[in-house]
Design an enzyme around this catalytic site. Structure first.
Site: not given
Length: 366
Positions: A165, A221
């Site tokens: 993440h 991301c």
């Protein structure tokens, strides 16, 4: 607060009010007699500690001139779970060993395959002594990054790969044009916080001496400028590249100590990256990692062609399947809003940043 181990000098994170702490590497106990004896955080002046991670039998020793740190985090048994990150880590290790001749003994793997009991201990702040150095916690990632750059010299090739993440948080220093710092999310980020791009830059980039090359592959991301490197490569409509100057307006130094640092990332700062089975058709992977490895295997030999190959592979997947679906988006916001994976089309465009201006037609090698 960080305190150096009394035996091996490894930086250890001292819990508030603690009078002693045990080192996970050498198992020595460091006693804190008085608060004034605790050294200040090594990041208070923006520089890594003077005595970074010392080698130990449980950590790969540097072999020759190649060294790599590979981090893959599945966040298993949590609402943030990802399916492809461990696959990414294994595939990257295979690529480094078989394509670029990295000795296995020079590759440090931090992966997040935890059982439910261990996840509980992580959530409440305790750690089981089951190979503790291999857990991708915030402190272990810090120590591993120190290890990666420690003692590097001219001719060395260093690689940092991260699959997990990524997120953003408000920048209060005025250094970021968009007002946000980019972050990576260790497995214990909910209790220990995220790794911010300023720290990644201070730890991995600024210590590099002349003649050392660092390549970072960040599959997360909001990862376009996750290393805070000064220059971002952009292509115009004619396929010509131009460098954008991303040096902070404050004048803060984000370059190296003379070496070279490059970062391939999964997407622009404002975009998300996919955790999907749409590319391999067999199992889940990070879209960026899969396309990076595919570009190398298809014979792309320059920085520009590797970048173009990655972008084209993602465009082709979106065109042929109506979007990179079949998995989730590696963004915390998406996971929180939906309570699970985010399916459907995805727009992500891999990025290339660098500490120095260079011709992207230069041969690519690790």
């Amino acid at each position: 607060m960080l305190v150096n181990c009394s035996n091996c000098r490894t930086p250890l994170q001292l819990p508030a009010g603690a009078k002693a702490i045990r080192c996970a590497l050498c198992h020595a106990v460091t006693h804190i007699a008085e608060p004034r004896n605790v050294p200040p955080s090594p990041y208070s002046n923006g520089a890594p500690p003077a005595n970074p991670l010392q080698y130990s039998p449980s950590v790969p020793s540097a072999h020759g001139s190649k060294r790599a740190l590979i981090v893959g985090i599945s966040y298993k048994y949590s609402r943030y779970q990802l399916k492809g990150c461990i696959n990414d880590a294994k595939c990257m290790k295979f690529l480094l060993m078989n394509k670029f001749q990295f000795p296995e003994s020079s590759i440090l793997m931090l992966t997040g395959n935890f059982d439910s009991t261990l996840w509980y201990f992580l959530k409440v702040g305790f750690f089981e002594e089951r190979d503790p150095l291999r857990l991708p916690t915030k402190q272990n990632m810090r120590m591993a990054m120190f290890w990666l750059v420690q003692g590097c010299k001219s001719g060395d090739s260093l690689v940092f790969h991260y699959s997990g993440h990524g997120s953003q948080q408000r920048d209060y220093t005025g250094e970021e044009v968009d007002g946000y710092d980019e972050t990576l999310c260790p497995v214990d980020f909910e209790t220990q916080g995220m790794l911010v791009d300023n720290e990644l830059n201070a730890t991995l980039v600024r210590p590099l001496p002349r003649g050392v090359k660092l390549h970072c592959i960040i599959d997360a991301c909001h990862s376009g400028t996750a290393l805070d490197l000064p220059f971002l490569c952009k292509f115009n409509s004619y396929g010509q590249f131009a460098w954008e100057d991303h040096r902070p307006r404050s004048g803060a130094w984000k370059g190296t100590g003379g070496g070279d640092a490059f970062s391939f990332s999964g997407c622009d700062d404002g975009q998300t990256s996919a955790d999907t089975s749409a590319l391999s058709k067999v199992t889940s992977t990070g879209a960026m990692t899969y396309c990076f490895i595919q570009a190398i295997e298809h014979g792309h030999k320059t920085y520009g062609s590797v970048l173009n190959g990655m972008r084209q592979a993602i465009r082709n997947a979106n065109t042929s399947s109506g979007g990179i679906g079949g998995g989730g988006v590696t963004t915390l916001i998406g996971m929180l809003l939906t309570g699970g994976s985010v399916a459907g089309g995805l727009t992500q465009e891999p990025q290339l940043t660098s500490a120095n201006l260079f011709d992207i037609n230069m041969p690519f090698t690790l």
